[in-house]
Design a protein around this motif. Structure first.
Motif, PDB file in Angstrom:
ATOM      1  N   MET A 105       0.844  -1.181   0.000  1.00  0.00           N
ATOM      2  CA  MET A 105       0.000   0.000   0.000  1.00  0.00           C
ATOM      3  C   MET A 105       0.893   1.249   0.000  1.00  0.00           C
ATOM      4  O   MET A 105       1.860   1.317   0.744  1.00  0.00           O
ATOM      5  CB  MET A 105      -0.885  -0.020   1.256  1.00  0.00           C
ATOM      6  CG  MET A 105      -2.197   0.710   1.091  1.00  0.00           C
ATOM      7  SD  MET A 105      -3.252   0.632   2.573  1.00  0.00           S
ATOM      8  CE  MET A 105      -4.119  -0.898   2.286  1.00  0.00           C
TER       9      MET A 105
ATOM     10  N   GLN B   8      -2.442   1.994  15.384  1.00  0.00           N
ATOM     11  CA  GLN B   8      -1.704   2.869  14.479  1.00  0.00           C
ATOM     12  C   GLN B   8      -0.238   2.467  14.327  1.00  0.00           C
ATOM     13  O   GLN B   8       0.533   3.197  13.727  1.00  0.00           O
ATOM     14  CB  GLN B   8      -1.763   4.320  14.968  1.00  0.00           C
ATOM     15  CG  GLN B   8      -3.143   4.945  14.906  1.00  0.00           C
ATOM     16  CD  GLN B   8      -3.129   6.342  15.494  1.00  0.00           C
ATOM     17  OE1 GLN B   8      -3.208   6.525  16.704  1.00  0.00           O
ATOM     18  NE2 GLN B   8      -2.976   7.332  14.629  1.00  0.00           N
TER      19      GLN B   8
ATOM     20  N   LYS C  98      -0.275   7.401   0.316  1.00  0.00           N
ATOM     21  CA  LYS C  98      -1.581   8.055   0.182  1.00  0.00           C
ATOM     22  C   LYS C  98      -2.697   7.130   0.663  1.00  0.00           C
ATOM     23  O   LYS C  98      -3.592   7.543   1.408  1.00  0.00           O
ATOM     24  CB  LYS C  98      -1.805   8.449  -1.282  1.00  0.00           C
ATOM     25  CG  LYS C  98      -3.111   9.165  -1.528  1.00  0.00           C
ATOM     26  CD  LYS C  98      -3.275   9.543  -2.988  1.00  0.00           C
ATOM     27  CE  LYS C  98      -4.627  10.199  -3.206  1.00  0.00           C
ATOM     28  NZ  LYS C  98      -4.890  10.455  -4.612  1.00  0.00           N
ATOM     29  N   ASP C  99      -2.653   5.863   0.253  1.00  0.00           N
ATOM     30  CA  ASP C  99      -3.672   4.894   0.663  1.00  0.00           C
ATOM     31  C   ASP C  99      -3.595   4.600   2.160  1.00  0.00           C
ATOM     32  O   ASP C  99      -4.622   4.480   2.831  1.00  0.00           O
ATOM     33  CB  ASP C  99      -3.544   3.595  -0.139  1.00  0.00           C
ATOM     34  CG  ASP C  99      -3.884   3.783  -1.613  1.00  0.00           C
ATOM     35  OD1 ASP C  99      -4.591   4.759  -1.952  1.00  0.00           O
ATOM     36  OD2 ASP C  99      -3.430   2.954  -2.437  1.00  0.00           O
ATOM     37  N   LEU C 100      -2.370   4.488   2.677  1.00  0.00           N
ATOM     38  CA  LEU C 100      -2.198   4.263   4.116  1.00  0.00           C
ATOM     39  C   LEU C 100      -2.731   5.444   4.914  1.00  0.00           C
ATOM     40  O   LEU C 100      -3.396   5.274   5.938  1.00  0.00           O
ATOM     41  CB  LEU C 100      -0.716   4.037   4.440  1.00  0.00           C
ATOM     42  CG  LEU C 100      -0.153   2.681   4.036  1.00  0.00           C
ATOM     43  CD1 LEU C 100       1.374   2.723   4.016  1.00  0.00           C
ATOM     44  CD2 LEU C 100      -0.652   1.585   4.971  1.00  0.00           C
ATOM     45  N   ARG C 101      -2.450   6.635   4.433  1.00  0.00           N
ATOM     46  CA  ARG C 101      -2.923   7.858   5.093  1.00  0.00           C
ATOM     47  C   ARG C 101      -4.456   7.832   5.187  1.00  0.00           C
ATOM     48  O   ARG C 101      -5.034   8.071   6.251  1.00  0.00           O
ATOM     49  CB  ARG C 101      -2.436   9.063   4.285  1.00  0.00           C
ATOM     50  CG  ARG C 101      -2.559  10.383   4.957  1.00  0.00           C
ATOM     51  CD  ARG C 101      -1.879  11.492   4.157  1.00  0.00           C
ATOM     52  NE  ARG C 101      -0.428  11.424   4.340  1.00  0.00           N
ATOM     53  CZ  ARG C 101       0.442  11.216   3.368  1.00  0.00           C
ATOM     54  NH1 ARG C 101       0.046  11.080   2.124  1.00  0.00           N
ATOM     55  NH2 ARG C 101       1.737  11.162   3.629  1.00  0.00           N
ATOM     56  N   LYS C 102      -5.096   7.515   4.076  1.00  0.00           N
ATOM     57  CA  LYS C 102      -6.562   7.480   4.032  1.00  0.00           C
ATOM     58  C   LYS C 102      -7.111   6.394   4.960  1.00  0.00           C
ATOM     59  O   LYS C 102      -8.033   6.636   5.739  1.00  0.00           O
ATOM     60  CB  LYS C 102      -7.027   7.237   2.591  1.00  0.00           C
ATOM     61  CG  LYS C 102      -8.516   7.235   2.431  1.00  0.00           C
ATOM     62  CD  LYS C 102      -8.919   7.047   0.976  1.00  0.00           C
ATOM     63  CE  LYS C 102     -10.437   7.001   0.860  1.00  0.00           C
ATOM     64  NZ  LYS C 102     -10.876   6.732  -0.488  1.00  0.00           N
ATOM     65  N   LYS C 103      -6.523   5.202   4.897  1.00  0.00           N
ATOM     66  CA  LYS C 103      -6.997   4.071   5.710  1.00  0.00           C
ATOM     67  C   LYS C 103      -6.918   4.388   7.207  1.00  0.00           C
ATOM     68  O   LYS C 103      -7.887   4.193   7.944  1.00  0.00           O
ATOM     69  CB  LYS C 103      -6.160   2.825   5.396  1.00  0.00           C
ATOM     70  CG  LYS C 103      -6.474   1.644   6.288  1.00  0.00           C
ATOM     71  CD  LYS C 103      -5.551   0.471   6.012  1.00  0.00           C
ATOM     72  CE  LYS C 103      -5.824  -0.661   6.990  1.00  0.00           C
ATOM     73  NZ  LYS C 103      -4.939  -1.801   6.770  1.00  0.00           N
ATOM     74  N   TYR C 104      -5.750   4.875   7.663  1.00  0.00           N
ATOM     75  CA  TYR C 104      -5.584   5.108   9.098  1.00  0.00           C
ATOM     76  C   TYR C 104      -6.329   6.344   9.581  1.00  0.00           C
ATOM     77  O   TYR C 104      -6.751   6.408  10.734  1.00  0.00           O
ATOM     78  CB  TYR C 104      -4.101   5.114   9.473  1.00  0.00           C
ATOM     79  CG  TYR C 104      -3.594   3.689   9.524  1.00  0.00           C
ATOM     80  CD1 TYR C 104      -3.763   2.915  10.665  1.00  0.00           C
ATOM     81  CD2 TYR C 104      -3.034   3.088   8.403  1.00  0.00           C
ATOM     82  CE1 TYR C 104      -3.365   1.600  10.698  1.00  0.00           C
ATOM     83  CE2 TYR C 104      -2.625   1.759   8.428  1.00  0.00           C
ATOM     84  CZ  TYR C 104      -2.799   1.025   9.582  1.00  0.00           C
ATOM     85  OH  TYR C 104      -2.419  -0.294   9.620  1.00  0.00           O
ATOM     86  N   HIS C 105      -6.521   7.299   8.713  1.00  0.00           N
ATOM     87  CA  HIS C 105      -7.345   8.446   9.079  1.00  0.00           C
ATOM     88  C   HIS C 105      -8.782   7.992   9.307  1.00  0.00           C
ATOM     89  O   HIS C 105      -9.419   8.367  10.295  1.00  0.00           O
ATOM     90  CB  HIS C 105      -7.273   9.534   7.998  1.00  0.00           C
ATOM     91  CG  HIS C 105      -7.987  10.787   8.384  1.00  0.00           C
ATOM     92  ND1 HIS C 105      -9.275  11.071   7.975  1.00  0.00           N
ATOM     93  CD2 HIS C 105      -7.601  11.833   9.174  1.00  0.00           C
ATOM     94  CE1 HIS C 105      -9.643  12.234   8.488  1.00  0.00           C
ATOM     95  NE2 HIS C 105      -8.654  12.714   9.214  1.00  0.00           N
ATOM     96  N   GLN C 106      -9.300   7.159   8.419  1.00  0.00           N
ATOM     97  CA  GLN C 106     -10.664   6.640   8.569  1.00  0.00           C
ATOM     98  C   GLN C 106     -10.800   5.790   9.827  1.00  0.00           C
ATOM     99  O   GLN C 106     -11.799   5.893  10.547  1.00  0.00           O
ATOM    100  CB  GLN C 106     -11.071   5.830   7.330  1.00  0.00           C
ATOM    101  CG  GLN C 106     -11.324   6.680   6.114  1.00  0.00           C
ATOM    102  CD  GLN C 106     -11.554   5.867   4.841  1.00  0.00           C
ATOM    103  OE1 GLN C 106     -11.216   4.690   4.755  1.00  0.00           O
ATOM    104  NE2 GLN C 106     -12.123   6.517   3.837  1.00  0.00           N
ATOM    105  N   MET C 107      -9.798   4.961  10.093  1.00  0.00           N
ATOM    106  CA  MET C 107      -9.844   4.119  11.299  1.00  0.00           C
ATOM    107  C   MET C 107      -9.870   4.966  12.563  1.00  0.00           C
ATOM    108  O   MET C 107     -10.631   4.698  13.496  1.00  0.00           O
ATOM    109  CB  MET C 107      -8.649   3.158  11.316  1.00  0.00           C
ATOM    110  CG  MET C 107      -8.737   2.050  10.289  1.00  0.00           C
ATOM    111  SD  MET C 107      -7.205   1.079  10.178  1.00  0.00           S
ATOM    112  CE  MET C 107      -7.207   0.251  11.768  1.00  0.00           C
TER     113      MET C 107
END
Length: 189
Positions: A1, A163, A4-13
């Protein structure tokens, strides 16, 4: 990943966390922090002011001020893409909600300081890895700050246990932290 994708995933979590869970786990993390020798031996600490379900730092700031610590908070300067370091003396009266939705010192209370006085820096992130690398919001503000020659402080990431992952992609300019404190453990990368 990718980042950018990691940023989005962990922000949502993180955003999916309930407020009482954020508060409870933040208290565990902060209690761990104030028991460390780095906290006890530091007279000047830089900390972020929490935003969007980050580990809550307001009570830590109040506690540290009452413990006769100097508290330095960052001000995001979008034009220079840098963090301005400002001393905070009164958490409850010197801050306002900036146009970015973050608490920052009111203009009358900006007390700019040099990074060389810092002894401990609390570094925010969306996700860390076991080696101390982090992914933040993508502006590179903390990587630039931690790259400054006068910065010799101990750096500590504070985050919720979910995280922290085994390994993140890193770039040459990424700066790792010295320690990570979660609601379950203290990690020395």
């Amino acid at each position: 990943m990718n980042k950018k994708d990691l940023r989005k995933k962990y922000h949502q979590m993180r955003q999916a966390m309930k407020k009482d869970e954020v508060m409870m786990k933040s208290k565990i993390i902060i209690d761990r922090l104030i028991e460390t020798t780095w906290y006890k031996q530091s007279s000047c600490i830089m900390t972020y002011i929490d935003f969007k379900n980050e580990v809550v730092t307001g009570n830590f700031i109040r506690y540290a001020l009452n413990d006769n610590k100097r508290i330095i908070v960052p001000i995001t300067d979008m034009s220079s893409k840098k963090l301005i370091l400002s001393e905070l003396k009164d958490f409850d009266n010197e801050l306002y909600i900036s146009s970015y939705g973050m608490l920052e010192p009111k203009k009358d209370y900006v007390r700019e300081v040099s990074g060389e006085i810092l002894e401990l820096i609390l570094v925010p992130a969306l996700v860390y890895d076991e080696r101390g690398y982090r992914i933040g919001y993508g502006g590179g503000y903390y990587d630039k700050l931690l790259s400054r020659q006068e910065i010799t402080a101990i750096t500590v990431g504070i985050a919720f246990e979910f995280q922290v992952v085994d390994r993140l992609p890193e770039d040459d300019y990424d700066k790792e932290v010295d320690y990570i404190i979660t609601d379950e453990r203290i990690i020395k990368p």
